[in-house]
Design a protein around this motif. Structure first.
Motif, PDB file in Angstrom:
ATOM      1  N   ARG A 145      19.021  50.196  33.147  1.00 17.59           N
ATOM      2  CA  ARG A 145      19.302  50.288  34.577  1.00 17.59           C
ATOM      3  C   ARG A 145      19.869  51.657  34.936  1.00 17.59           C
ATOM      4  O   ARG A 145      19.443  52.292  35.903  1.00 17.59           O
ATOM      5  CB  ARG A 145      20.281  49.194  34.989  1.00 17.59           C
ATOM      6  N   ARG A 146      20.786  52.135  34.106  1.00 21.17           N
ATOM      7  CA  ARG A 146      21.394  53.446  34.383  1.00 21.17           C
ATOM      8  C   ARG A 146      20.381  54.576  34.216  1.00 21.17           C
ATOM      9  O   ARG A 146      20.404  55.547  34.979  1.00 21.17           O
ATOM     10  CB  ARG A 146      22.602  53.675  33.485  1.00 21.17           C
ATOM     11  N   ASN A 147      19.503  54.445  33.244  1.00 26.84           N
ATOM     12  CA  ASN A 147      18.448  55.454  33.085  1.00 26.84           C
ATOM     13  C   ASN A 147      17.529  55.485  34.300  1.00 26.84           C
ATOM     14  O   ASN A 147      17.118  56.549  34.753  1.00 26.84           O
ATOM     15  CB  ASN A 147      17.633  55.204  31.816  1.00 26.84           C
ATOM     16  N   GLN A 148      17.206  54.310  34.834  1.00 25.95           N
ATOM     17  CA  GLN A 148      16.363  54.250  36.038  1.00 25.95           C
ATOM     18  C   GLN A 148      17.067  54.890  37.230  1.00 25.95           C
ATOM     19  O   GLN A 148      16.452  55.623  37.997  1.00 25.95           O
ATOM     20  CB  GLN A 148      15.990  52.801  36.351  1.00 25.95           C
ATOM     21  N   GLU A 149      18.365  54.621  37.363  1.00 28.70           N
ATOM     22  CA  GLU A 149      19.131  55.253  38.440  1.00 28.70           C
ATOM     23  C   GLU A 149      19.124  56.777  38.283  1.00 28.70           C
ATOM     24  O   GLU A 149      18.960  57.507  39.263  1.00 28.70           O
ATOM     25  CB  GLU A 149      20.579  54.754  38.430  1.00 28.70           C
ATOM     26  N   LEU A 150      19.337  57.229  37.056  1.00 23.53           N
ATOM     27  CA  LEU A 150      19.358  58.669  36.794  1.00 23.53           C
ATOM     28  C   LEU A 150      17.998  59.294  37.091  1.00 23.53           C
ATOM     29  O   LEU A 150      17.921  60.367  37.708  1.00 23.53           O
ATOM     30  CB  LEU A 150      19.763  58.934  35.340  1.00 23.53           C
ATOM     31  N   GLU A 151      16.921  58.625  36.687  1.00 24.82           N
ATOM     32  CA  GLU A 151      15.575  59.137  36.981  1.00 24.82           C
ATOM     33  C   GLU A 151      15.333  59.191  38.488  1.00 24.82           C
ATOM     34  O   GLU A 151      14.768  60.156  38.995  1.00 24.82           O
ATOM     35  CB  GLU A 151      14.515  58.257  36.311  1.00 24.82           C
ATOM     36  N   HIS A 152      15.770  58.155  39.196  1.00 28.17           N
ATOM     37  CA  HIS A 152      15.618  58.130  40.650  1.00 28.17           C
ATOM     38  C   HIS A 152      16.398  59.290  41.286  1.00 28.17           C
ATOM     39  O   HIS A 152      15.885  60.005  42.148  1.00 28.17           O
ATOM     40  CB  HIS A 152      16.106  56.789  41.212  1.00 28.17           C
ATOM     41  N   PHE A 153      17.644  59.476  40.853  1.00 33.32           N
ATOM     42  CA  PHE A 153      18.470  60.567  41.369  1.00 33.32           C
ATOM     43  C   PHE A 153      17.833  61.913  41.043  1.00 33.32           C
ATOM     44  O   PHE A 153      17.747  62.802  41.894  1.00 33.32           O
ATOM     45  CB  PHE A 153      19.876  60.485  40.775  1.00 33.32           C
ATOM     46  N   ASN A 154      17.364  62.070  39.810  1.00 29.39           N
ATOM     47  CA  ASN A 154      16.739  63.322  39.380  1.00 29.39           C
ATOM     48  C   ASN A 154      15.494  63.618  40.219  1.00 29.39           C
ATOM     49  O   ASN A 154      15.270  64.743  40.651  1.00 29.39           O
ATOM     50  CB  ASN A 154      16.408  63.254  37.893  1.00 29.39           C
ATOM     51  N   ARG A 155      14.675  62.581  40.426  1.00 27.52           N
ATOM     52  CA  ARG A 155      13.463  62.751  41.228  1.00 27.52           C
ATOM     53  C   ARG A 155      13.812  63.150  42.661  1.00 27.52           C
ATOM     54  O   ARG A 155      13.221  64.070  43.232  1.00 27.52           O
ATOM     55  CB  ARG A 155      12.637  61.456  41.207  1.00 27.52           C
ATOM     56  N   ALA A 157      16.590  64.631  43.687  1.00 28.76           N
ATOM     57  CA  ALA A 157      17.154  65.985  43.683  1.00 28.76           C
ATOM     58  C   ALA A 157      16.044  67.029  43.511  1.00 28.76           C
ATOM     59  O   ALA A 157      16.055  68.071  44.176  1.00 28.76           O
ATOM     60  CB  ALA A 157      18.188  66.127  42.573  1.00 28.76           C
ATOM     61  N   THR A 158      15.082  66.740  42.649  1.00 27.79           N
ATOM     62  CA  THR A 158      13.973  67.676  42.425  1.00 27.79           C
ATOM     63  C   THR A 158      13.134  67.810  43.692  1.00 27.79           C
ATOM     64  O   THR A 158      12.774  68.925  44.084  1.00 27.79           O
ATOM     65  CB  THR A 158      13.098  67.189  41.253  1.00 27.79           C
ATOM     66  N   GLU A 159      12.840  66.687  44.326  1.00 21.90           N
ATOM     67  CA  GLU A 159      12.051  66.738  45.565  1.00 21.90           C
ATOM     68  C   GLU A 159      12.790  67.510  46.652  1.00 21.90           C
ATOM     69  O   GLU A 159      12.197  68.308  47.378  1.00 21.90           O
ATOM     70  CB  GLU A 159      11.717  65.320  46.040  1.00 21.90           C
ATOM     71  N   GLU A 161      15.017  69.876  46.173  1.00 21.11           N
ATOM     72  CA  GLU A 161      14.995  71.299  45.791  1.00 21.11           C
ATOM     73  C   GLU A 161      13.628  71.916  46.075  1.00 21.11           C
ATOM     74  O   GLU A 161      13.548  73.053  46.573  1.00 21.11           O
ATOM     75  CB  GLU A 161      15.355  71.448  44.305  1.00 21.11           C
ATOM     76  N   LEU A 162      12.554  71.186  45.804  1.00 28.73           N
ATOM     77  CA  LEU A 162      11.216  71.713  46.084  1.00 28.73           C
ATOM     78  C   LEU A 162      11.001  71.906  47.584  1.00 28.73           C
ATOM     79  O   LEU A 162      10.379  72.890  48.014  1.00 28.73           O
ATOM     80  CB  LEU A 162      10.144  70.775  45.506  1.00 28.73           C
ATOM     81  N   ARG A 163      11.526  70.971  48.392  1.00 25.48           N
ATOM     82  CA  ARG A 163      11.432  71.139  49.848  1.00 25.48           C
ATOM     83  C   ARG A 163      12.214  72.363  50.309  1.00 25.48           C
ATOM     84  O   ARG A 163      11.762  73.118  51.173  1.00 25.48           O
ATOM     85  CB  ARG A 163      11.944  69.878  50.565  1.00 25.48           C
ATOM     86  N   MET A 164      13.385  72.586  49.712  1.00 23.29           N
ATOM     87  CA  MET A 164      14.200  73.762  50.067  1.00 23.29           C
ATOM     88  C   MET A 164      13.468  75.051  49.710  1.00 23.29           C
ATOM     89  O   MET A 164      13.460  76.017  50.498  1.00 23.29           O
ATOM     90  CB  MET A 164      15.564  73.715  49.363  1.00 23.29           C
ATOM     91  N   ILE A 165      12.829  75.065  48.540  1.00 17.91           N
ATOM     92  CA  ILE A 165      12.078  76.272  48.144  1.00 17.91           C
ATOM     93  C   ILE A 165      10.929  76.509  49.123  1.00 17.91           C
ATOM     94  O   ILE A 165      10.685  77.647  49.555  1.00 17.91           O
ATOM     95  CB  ILE A 165      11.568  76.139  46.695  1.00 17.91           C
ATOM     96  N   ALA A 166      10.230  75.437  49.502  1.00 22.37           N
ATOM     97  CA  ALA A 166       9.119  75.573  50.455  1.00 22.37           C
ATOM     98  C   ALA A 166       9.623  76.111  51.797  1.00 22.37           C
ATOM     99  O   ALA A 166       8.989  76.989  52.408  1.00 22.37           O
ATOM    100  CB  ALA A 166       8.419  74.233  50.635  1.00 22.37           C
ATOM    101  N   LEU A 167      10.784  75.588  52.260  1.00 26.74           N
ATOM    102  CA  LEU A 167      11.349  76.090  53.515  1.00 26.74           C
ATOM    103  C   LEU A 167      11.747  77.563  53.404  1.00 26.74           C
ATOM    104  O   LEU A 167      11.511  78.358  54.323  1.00 26.74           O
ATOM    105  CB  LEU A 167      12.563  75.248  53.923  1.00 26.74           C
ATOM    106  N   LYS A 168      12.345  77.943  52.274  1.00 28.01           N
ATOM    107  CA  LYS A 168      12.741  79.341  52.074  1.00 28.01           C
ATOM    108  C   LYS A 168      11.506  80.246  52.048  1.00 28.01           C
ATOM    109  O   LYS A 168      11.543  81.361  52.587  1.00 28.01           O
ATOM    110  CB  LYS A 168      13.552  79.480  50.788  1.00 28.01           C
TER     111      LYS A 168
END
Length: 198
Positions: A145-155, A157-159, A161-168
């Protein structure tokens, strides 16, 4: 008067050996680290380890001679079929089996059932070895369960960050179009894009 005497030394020695053997068996069964129960062909308890009593909350009951199915009426039909197969000579095991108790609690078990033989070579019943792995199973589920939460959070955060890079990039493109210097340094993203393309 006359007397008859018979030498019963051998019989007494055999009785002593039998008694010592029974005491050793009782000690072995009582102190076995795994839950252990021995049944006759009618699934009546012959021997049971203290660990069996503890794991299944039976310490207060004298179950020797009782039917396993009376002690545990919730035993599923699939397990009864396993018991019947073992009575025919098969050894069967499971590493991760769910046992729902009458009170609604669930135990996860690793178990093995095997036949035991009488002195004439015939199957006298079965021996059941079990280990309650409920705590290990709960820890494994919590880790998953904790690994799934971490993967969800990571995904997420990555999305983000990618949106921020696209905006920049868009802001930099608009600045260059207006004849101004780029506002954001996103060269690290260009390196990542180049590595991904390779």
């Amino acid at each position: 008067t006359y007397g008859i005497s018979r030498d019963i030394t051998e019989r007494k020695r055999a009785e002593t050996l039998l008694h010592e053997s029974q005491v050793r068996l009782r000690l072995l069964v009582d102190h076995a680290p795994a839950a252990l129960a021995m049944f006759d062909r009618e699934m009546r308890y012959l021997e049971v380890s203290q660990r069996w009593r503890d794991d299944y909350s039976l310490s207060a009951r004298d179950i020797i001679g009782l039917s396993h199915y009376d002690v545990f009426p919730e035993v599923p039909e699939s397990w009864k079929a396993v018991h019947r197969r073992a009575m025919l000579g098969e050894t069967i095991s499971a590493d991760n089996d769910r046992f729902e108790r009458l009170d609604g609690n669930v135990q996860w078990l690793r178990w093995e059932v095997r036949p035991w033989l009488r002195s004439d070579g015939e199957i006298g019943g079965i021996v059941f070895f079990a280990e309650d792995i409920s705590q290990r199973k709960a820890a494994d589920l919590e880790l998953r369960r904790r690994n799934q939460e971490l993967e969800h959070f990571n995904r997420a955060a990555t999305e983000r960050e990618l949106r921020m890079i696209a905006l920049k990039r868009e802001v930099n493109d608009m600045a260059r179009a207006a004849g101004l210097p780029s506002r954001y340094d996103i060269s690290f993203a260009d390196v990542i894009d180049d590595q991904s393309a390779a």
